[in-house]
Enzyme design. Sequence first.
Site, PDB file in Angstrom:
ATOM      1  N   ARG A 104       0.917  -1.317   0.052  1.00 38.22           N
ATOM      2  CA  ARG A 104       0.051  -0.066   0.030  1.00 38.22           C
ATOM      3  C   ARG A 104       0.864   1.339   0.113  1.00 38.22           C
ATOM      4  O   ARG A 104       0.287   2.103  -0.727  1.00 38.22           O
ATOM      5  CB  ARG A 104      -0.944   0.041   1.355  1.00 38.22           C
ATOM      6  CG  ARG A 104      -1.855  -1.018   0.945  1.00 38.22           C
ATOM      7  CD  ARG A 104      -2.955  -1.309   2.361  1.00 38.22           C
ATOM      8  NE  ARG A 104      -3.842  -2.009   2.181  1.00 38.22           N
ATOM      9  CZ  ARG A 104      -5.209  -2.151   2.930  1.00 38.22           C
ATOM     10  NH1 ARG A 104      -5.024  -1.076   3.603  1.00 38.22           N
ATOM     11  NH2 ARG A 104      -5.801  -3.015   2.816  1.00 38.22           N
TER      12      ARG A 104
ATOM     13  N   ASP B  72     -16.648   8.311   7.817  1.00 37.77           N
ATOM     14  CA  ASP B  72     -15.498   7.643   7.688  1.00 37.77           C
ATOM     15  C   ASP B  72     -14.261   8.751   7.741  1.00 37.77           C
ATOM     16  O   ASP B  72     -14.082   9.642   7.489  1.00 37.77           O
ATOM     17  CB  ASP B  72     -15.515   6.918   6.379  1.00 37.77           C
ATOM     18  CG  ASP B  72     -14.543   5.586   6.235  1.00 37.77           C
ATOM     19  OD1 ASP B  72     -15.184   4.521   6.516  1.00 37.77           O
ATOM     20  OD2 ASP B  72     -13.315   5.886   6.352  1.00 37.77           O
TER      21      ASP B  72
END
Length: 272
Positions: A39, A145
């Site tokens: 990532r 979020d």
Amino acid sequence: MQTREFAMTEADFAAIARLALEHTGIVLAEHKKDMVYGRIARRIRARRLSSFTQYIDYLSRHLQDEISEFINALTTNLTSFYRESHHFDFLQRRWLPELLTQSTRKRLRVWSAGCSIGQEVYSIAMALKEGGIPHSWDCKLLATDLDSNVLETGRAARYPIAALENLPAGLEKRYFERINTKEVQVIPALRNMVFFKRLNLLGAWPMTGPFDAIFCRNVVIYFNKDTQRQLFDRMADMLPLGGHLFIGHSENLHGITGRFEPLGQTIYRKIH
Ligand SMILES: C[S@@+](CC[C@H](N)C(=O)[O-])C[C@H]1O[C@@H](n2cnc3c(N)ncnc32)[C@H](O)[C@@H]1O
């Protein structure tokens, strides 16, 4: 490691884990190293750097510009419509019918905390509509979020047709419109009930509540026990007595907080 595109030392991994904990509450244990490599390597390429050490240095010097990308890269956003479907059955068949017997009630507030791309909150909206929530009620669903990318998807409410695979029969027809050969969009009547906002669960919560129910599912599995305790205590403060909390299938409140009683199937009710 040697064959990899970028070098990642023990110290690099430790620095990334420390920053992740500080900014997101997410605990990156040793077994997450490969995931972290993949990532963060994308961010190193995007910033045209050549090592993890350089990236960590870049991040510390350009925190404002890069921290959101760093966070977005590390969050796991797996979700689906009607995931852990017993929660939506409960909303539709037990929770809402009970609220409908309260003659003075006209207002409903539900919070999807860690909402990812919105499939959870639209499932809540569908369950409420299916349960016959009156048009006259003031019903608002807050979806929050930390990851800014997922919120954009949630607001657009456009999903691949394959995402509807596990929906109970009839819901696709009632709550989605086909917009092209590959995608559907949630109908405006549901979209208008939902408000997406960026919120770090570790930071300040600008909303005052109270909420009648909070969904915080498959979020705290990435947090340590102390963070979980603080979070669920704060959520208890946002609910009235008897308010409901829904958590993920692999999570539980045992040894974390005594402010809820379990109703079974990872559903809890606030008792003090
Ligand atoms: C695995 S998804 C769960 C989505 C949905 N609740 C479900 O169960 O299908 C976890 C979500 O929590 C969010 N998240 C992680 N840390 C967070 C934090 N500190 N504050 C807010 N959201 C966070 C991630 O960005 C991700 O979208």
